[in-house]
Design an enzyme around this catalytic site. Structure first.
Site, PDB file in Angstrom:
ATOM      1  N   SER A  88       0.871  -1.181   0.000  1.00 52.42           N
ATOM      2  CA  SER A  88       0.000   0.000   0.000  1.00 52.42           C
ATOM      3  C   SER A  88       0.902   1.223   0.000  1.00 52.42           C
ATOM      4  O   SER A  88       1.815   1.312   0.830  1.00 52.42           O
ATOM      5  CB  SER A  88      -0.871   0.021   1.263  1.00 52.42           C
ATOM      6  OG  SER A  88      -1.822  -1.001   1.186  1.00 52.42           O
ATOM      7  N   THR A 101       1.439   4.002   1.348  1.00 57.32           N
ATOM      8  CA  THR A 101       1.100   4.893   2.464  1.00 57.32           C
ATOM      9  C   THR A 101       2.348   5.418   3.165  1.00 57.32           C
ATOM     10  O   THR A 101       2.249   6.098   4.183  1.00 57.32           O
ATOM     11  CB  THR A 101       0.231   4.158   3.507  1.00 57.32           C
ATOM     12  OG1 THR A 101       0.952   2.990   3.927  1.00 57.32           O
ATOM     13  CG2 THR A 101      -1.099   3.733   2.927  1.00 57.32           C
ATOM     14  N   SER A 146       8.247  -0.984  11.321  1.00 62.23           N
ATOM     15  CA  SER A 146       7.040  -0.342  10.824  1.00 62.23           C
ATOM     16  C   SER A 146       7.427   0.878  10.009  1.00 62.23           C
ATOM     17  O   SER A 146       8.569   1.348  10.080  1.00 62.23           O
ATOM     18  CB  SER A 146       6.112   0.055  11.973  1.00 62.23           C
ATOM     19  OG  SER A 146       6.416   1.361  12.387  1.00 62.23           O
ATOM     20  N   LYS A 147       6.452   1.397   9.257  1.00 63.29           N
ATOM     21  CA  LYS A 147       6.731   2.548   8.397  1.00 63.29           C
ATOM     22  C   LYS A 147       7.167   3.757   9.211  1.00 63.29           C
ATOM     23  O   LYS A 147       7.753   4.681   8.687  1.00 63.29           O
ATOM     24  CB  LYS A 147       5.493   2.884   7.560  1.00 63.29           C
ATOM     25  CG  LYS A 147       5.311   1.902   6.419  1.00 63.29           C
ATOM     26  CD  LYS A 147       4.117   2.212   5.558  1.00 63.29           C
ATOM     27  CE  LYS A 147       3.990   1.104   4.517  1.00 63.29           C
ATOM     28  NZ  LYS A 147       2.750   1.095   3.778  1.00 63.29           N
ATOM     29  N   ARG A 148       6.859   3.743  10.507  1.00 64.49           N
ATOM     30  CA  ARG A 148       7.247   4.872  11.355  1.00 64.49           C
ATOM     31  C   ARG A 148       8.760   4.929  11.562  1.00 64.49           C
ATOM     32  O   ARG A 148       9.312   5.970  11.872  1.00 64.49           O
ATOM     33  CB  ARG A 148       6.527   4.789  12.704  1.00 64.49           C
ATOM     34  CG  ARG A 148       5.059   5.118  12.617  1.00 64.49           C
ATOM     35  CD  ARG A 148       4.389   5.036  13.972  1.00 64.49           C
ATOM     36  NE  ARG A 148       4.435   3.691  14.517  1.00 64.49           N
ATOM     37  CZ  ARG A 148       3.558   2.751  14.202  1.00 64.49           C
ATOM     38  NH1 ARG A 148       2.585   3.000  13.363  1.00 64.49           N
ATOM     39  NH2 ARG A 148       3.651   1.545  14.717  1.00 64.49           N
TER      40      ARG A 148
END
Ligand code: GLU
Length: 279
Positions: free
Chosen positions: A9, A11, A250-252
């Site tokens: 995705s 994002t 994670s994307k963070r």
């Protein structure tokens, strides 16, 4: 002939965990006639951005991956999801759900003993029990609704189902563990579960590789495949990369993005090794 896919995705920026997933799928398709597909899972217009789509293609190409064009972007195929939804609806296994998040929380608090699934409390089934005239009245009044799967009814219709995971062996499907999932959201006329099942079928994917975090979803996807009369692909759920503290990437974790690693001078071969899928 093996057909795999990597289905991110857009994002955020890809990190090492995504590199692991993408390379895992790529390697699984590395055989004569094998194909690796890229699919953009961009059904959520509030979270997906074109610049992340561009960035992920750049990162994957830099890693040495290639894929056939055109790339399927889910946001361009709402008709396919609507057609699948209509077929499920004709089977009588779909119902409108008018609940807000708050309604669901309150209902769960009232019931006191909500059944839990792997992702938290299950939908308590409030709208499944609505009388037909109440349902019609709310629809006529223009109250927004999602569409949910009546999983007990669907599972009874489909009977006993099995699937095969290359890491776990043969498995009996247990689709009820996620409860009455949303098939079409209030704001988007599909969902992750519906679009991923439809797309893997339409794209002729024979081996679905993805992280273990989606293991439970596969039990439900197996049910949707049965209801929709689809072939069943093979599956391989792989482990997730973790950081030094054992936390899932994670994307963070911006510092671990592939773009940041590239800018810091890392080579594609180093990234492949860091991602656990060396050449
Ligand atoms: N789009 C999903 C994700 O980014 C993965 C889809 C799948 O592999 O089923 O987590």
């Amino acid at each position: 002939m093996t057909v795999t896919r990597f289905a991110p995705s857009p994002t955020g920026l890809l990190h090492l965990g995504h590199a692991h997933s993408a390379l895992f799928a790529w390697r699984a398709a590395r055989e004569p006639g094998g194909r690796f597909l890229l699919r953009i899972e961009d059904i959520d217009p509030t979270r997906c951005r074109p610049e992340f789509d561009e960035a992920l293609r750049r990162d994957l190409a830099w890693l040495g991956l290639s894929w056939p064009l055109p790339v399927r972007r889910q946001s361009e195929h709402m008709d396919d999801y609507a057609a699948a939804l209509a077929r499920l609806d004709a089977l009588g296994v779909v119902y409108p759900c008018f609940c807000t998040r708050k309604d669901i929380e309150e209902e769960i608090a009232r019931a006191g003993h909500a059944p839990h699934g792997p992702d938290g409390p299950l939908y308590p089934g409030t709208c499944r029990r609505l009388a037909a005239d109440e349902r019609a009245a709310r629809r006529d009044a223009g109250q927004p609704f999602a569409l949910r799967l009546d999983v007990a009814r669907a599972a009874a219709l489909a009977g006993s189902l099995a699937w095969h995971d290359r890491a776990h062996g043969p498995l009996r499907a247990a689709p009820e563990t996620l409860g009455d999932v949303v098939l079409a959201r209030k704001d988007v006329p599909t969902s992750y579960h519906l679009s991923v099942t439809v797309d893997d079928h339409l794209q002729g994917v024979t081996l679905v590789t993805r992280g273990e975090d989606l293991f439970h979803a596969t039990h439900l996807h197996r049910l949707l495949q049965a209801l929709l009369g689809y072939e069943v692909p093979d599956y391989h759920h792989h482990g997730l990369l973790t950081d030094a503290q054992g936390r899932r990437l994670s994307k963070r974790d911006g510092a671990l993005s592939l773009a940041a690693l590239r800018e810091a001078g890392r080579s594609p071969a180093e990234i492949r090794a860091l991602a656990g899928v060396p050449d």
